[in-house]
Write a protein that holds these residues in place. Sequence first.
Motif, short mmCIF file in Angstrom:
data_model
loop_
_atom_site.label_atom_id
_atom_site.label_comp_id
_atom_site.label_asym_id
_atom_site.label_seq_id
_atom_site.Cartn_x
_atom_site.Cartn_y
_atom_site.Cartn_z
N GLU A 14 -4.80 68.17 10.82
CA GLU A 14 -5.48 67.27 10.06
C GLU A 14 -4.95 65.84 9.80
N LEU A 15 -4.04 65.67 10.78
CA LEU A 15 -3.45 64.39 10.95
C LEU A 15 -4.36 63.34 11.66
N ASN A 16 -4.99 63.94 12.66
CA ASN A 16 -6.13 63.02 13.35
C ASN A 16 -7.40 63.24 13.41
N PRO A 17 -8.02 62.47 12.62
CA PRO A 17 -9.56 62.49 12.31
C PRO A 17 -10.46 62.42 13.53
N PHE A 18 -9.93 61.85 14.33
CA PHE A 18 -10.82 61.66 15.87
C PHE A 18 -10.93 62.96 16.80
N PHE A 19 -10.29 63.95 16.45
CA PHE A 19 -10.52 65.38 17.11
C PHE A 19 -11.97 65.88 16.80
N THR A 20 -12.70 66.06 17.93
CA THR A 20 -14.24 66.81 17.56
C THR A 20 -13.58 68.19 16.82
N ASP A 49 -7.07 48.93 0.15
CA ASP A 49 -7.75 47.59 0.57
C ASP A 49 -8.62 47.52 1.79
N GLU A 50 -9.56 46.82 1.93
CA GLU A 50 -10.33 46.76 3.16
C GLU A 50 -10.69 48.48 3.52
N ALA A 51 -11.25 48.99 2.78
CA ALA A 51 -11.66 50.43 2.37
C ALA A 51 -12.44 50.82 3.80
N HIS A 52 -13.45 49.75 4.11
CA HIS A 52 -14.32 50.14 5.26
C HIS A 52 -13.53 50.48 6.59
N ARG A 53 -12.26 49.98 6.76
CA ARG A 53 -11.44 50.19 7.98
C ARG A 53 -11.09 51.82 7.93
N PHE A 54 -11.30 52.37 6.95
CA PHE A 54 -10.80 54.02 6.83
C PHE A 54 -11.94 54.69 6.78
N PHE A 55 -13.01 54.07 5.85
CA PHE A 55 -14.06 55.00 5.57
C PHE A 55 -15.52 54.25 5.88
N PRO A 56 -15.63 54.01 6.99
CA PRO A 56 -16.93 53.19 7.37
C PRO A 56 -18.09 53.92 7.17
N SER A 57 -19.10 53.04 7.29
CA SER A 57 -20.51 53.73 7.33
C SER A 57 -20.78 54.48 8.64
N ILE A 62 -16.39 59.98 11.02
CA ILE A 62 -16.87 59.51 9.65
C ILE A 62 -17.06 60.60 8.76
N GLU A 63 -17.88 61.64 9.27
CA GLU A 63 -18.04 63.02 8.37
C GLU A 63 -16.96 63.66 8.04
N HIS A 64 -15.74 63.69 8.88
CA HIS A 64 -14.84 64.59 8.60
C HIS A 64 -13.83 63.66 7.43
N VAL A 65 -13.65 62.30 7.77
CA VAL A 65 -13.03 61.59 6.89
C VAL A 65 -13.83 61.45 5.44
N GLY A 70 -15.54 63.93 4.16
CA GLY A 70 -15.28 65.33 3.69
C GLY A 70 -13.97 65.16 2.84
N MET A 71 -13.12 64.60 3.59
CA MET A 71 -11.55 64.53 3.02
C MET A 71 -11.55 63.65 1.50
N ILE A 72 -12.01 62.31 1.74
CA ILE A 72 -12.00 61.59 0.60
C ILE A 72 -12.99 62.09 -0.66
N ASP A 73 -13.99 62.97 -0.11
CA ASP A 73 -14.77 63.67 -1.35
C ASP A 73 -14.09 64.62 -1.89
N ARG A 74 -13.31 65.58 -1.34
CA ARG A 74 -12.39 66.61 -1.84
C ARG A 74 -11.25 65.71 -2.81
N ILE A 75 -10.71 64.89 -2.13
CA ILE A 75 -9.57 64.38 -2.82
C ILE A 75 -10.10 63.47 -4.30
N ALA A 76 -11.25 62.82 -4.04
CA ALA A 76 -11.71 62.17 -5.02
C ALA A 76 -12.17 63.31 -6.47
N ARG A 77 -12.95 64.28 -5.70
CA ARG A 77 -13.68 64.92 -6.92
C ARG A 77 -12.67 65.71 -7.67
#
Length: 687
Positions: free
Chosen positions: A390-396, A565-573, A582-585, A587-594
């Motif tokens: 889970e540490l690296n969101p760049f894995f396929t 701050d500068e959220a686009h650097r972590f959660f880009p469109s 992007i989809e992995h990230v 999904g992570m923020i959706d889970r945390i936020a909800r």
Amino acid sequence: MSNENNPVKIYDNVKALLERAEKIAKEHGIIVGRVSRNAPSSISEEGGIVVFDVDPEVYFSDFSDIAKGGSYLAVVDIKTGEIVSLRVIEVIREDLLSQLKLPEFTSSLPRPEASGLLTRTRIKAKPLLAYNPRSNIVSVADYVIEPQSPIIKPTKADTVQKILGLPTEGVFLGYVTIGDKPIFDGLVPLYLPLKAFYQHVLVLGTTGSGKTTLLKNMISSIYSCFNYECSEKHEKPSIVIIDPNKDYVHLPLKPIWEKTFGVDWDTEYELINKLIDKIKRPRGLVIILPITQHVINRLLTEETTWVKALRIIVNDYFETTYKNIIERVGGKIKTYDIEIIEESTDSRKLRYGLIKLEIAYNTQETDSIELFIIPYGFRFAEMTPREFIELNPFFTQQARDALYRILLRLEKDGIRFNTLSELYDAIQEARVARKKNIGINLDPRRTRVYELINSFAIHKATLDNIIRQIGSMVDTGFFDIEIPTSREDKYLPEPCIEYLLEKHHEIFKSYPIVLDLEYLQENSPSDPRQAISIAAFRILNRIFLWKLVKARQKEVTQPVLIFIDEAHRFFPSHGGSRDEYIEHVSGMIDRIARLGRARRLGIVFSTHSPKDVHDIILQLTNTKIILRMDKSTISSLDIPSEYKDFIIKAGDRSGLIKTHAFRLGYTTFRTTLPLAGHYDLSAIHIG
């Protein structure tokens, strides 16, 4: 004749109601006019209209508050005694000649006559909300306003907050405005209830519009427990800041207020002086400092001890991050002391440095500041397979699944690699051996990796992604950081974030927690985007899991507010080859936020444009604060047309807030000058 039909009785009752309205009007404001007797008030399905006239002396002395489009006033309705808020929708001015229906003088350029301007100003306004001062109830103004009802300019902040449906307590944002100008001379402070933060906030605005100043003022308000309940029952929130630009590490320092052209500085100073003794900047910080092997190699050239090593690291950070800034803003360090502390937890140790310093400014002011510096790095051998994946969101997704199976099987076989580099070498060797169709006999651990890769029939492209991503993680220098010491525990352990949160109020004095990601970018030779993403997501996940575990154990934890701050650097469109990331990230923020909503975990995102961040951020944030923006970027925000022109032209630190926490849904506001340390570092560097 019954009392109901007795004209004298009816007259006496109406007269009493009129006198009551006059009394209420004088208690809550200054009477500036009365609802017209020769123009009808009306109510329909589309709402109501009130027409009133203002005398010239009132108009010319108080034009900006009572006769501008969008201005707020109030009327005390005679029949109900309720104070009804009004929004000005039209202002009509006529010269005396126009009112008398006389033609102008025959001259093409008639001489101006002051007497022609001494006419009454007609104003049309829309009723909004009705406040009953006797029952303290606010409701929709869905009835017609009586002629002769007194129009007032309110003089009580709580009255304005009630009639505009604004909260009377919460986190301080600034002052309610009409356009850029605070209404009623800065009478009305604007608050956002703490519970609204648990439904998340998005701050938008172009560079220089005031986003960072607003966030720092919000942080100072929360830290100061200003105007919201902060007790044992309603515990003070812990503040965590994801800081990619080193904008927040100077919060405890004295702010600099520089005059700029076109700003009414008398008003600015008057507004901030109302708060200076109520909202205090933090007197310290907890800085999570990502360390890389590059830092160690640069600072530690010979064998040392843990205490000496941490002292050197902490001192170097202070020298490069604080000392020059303090001197450039007119300060002088009077005393300066570093203490190295080790806290023991059930499973891990938390080592950190504590800097205590005294600062004297050239204004004769002095400051006592504390900085807790916690070196942060990853230890591969301490991570579970799931944590590492889970540490690296760049894995396929295929690489994620395959690597998890490999690590899980190795764990069941009792095989552990001491460092991430060892695992990387083993997988890379297995790829070479499989390509050349040869065996591996030198190291049983590597042999087992080779066997698992073959038995799982991992596709070449998947294996390549695994090797590429693990290699990039090794290149960050952020894993298995080795201190030159003779002790067995020579690797920097990952600090226990859970312990930090549990002891945040007790040991770390509730100081805001800042993750300084710019320090990581400066000292990591790899792709900075990947390095800071790994660090930020790890912190977010650990905070979320800590909340989750404590909730399952039926333990109450303090609220946590995370500023990104500068959220686009972590959660880009969406876009390009990064869609899977992007989809992995998202999904992570959706889970945390909800799930965070139910556990008092709130996130404040800050970015330039709604187009820069993933759609999930727009969906999850129930409160949106919009500072100055380009016309092309506001179409996706569903903003009423009457506010769009304001957002395009808004001055610095002025904006619109859209939230369910306000009865009317919207209001414009302006935040104050910075209440905490806030500098243009490039300008300070130039001197």
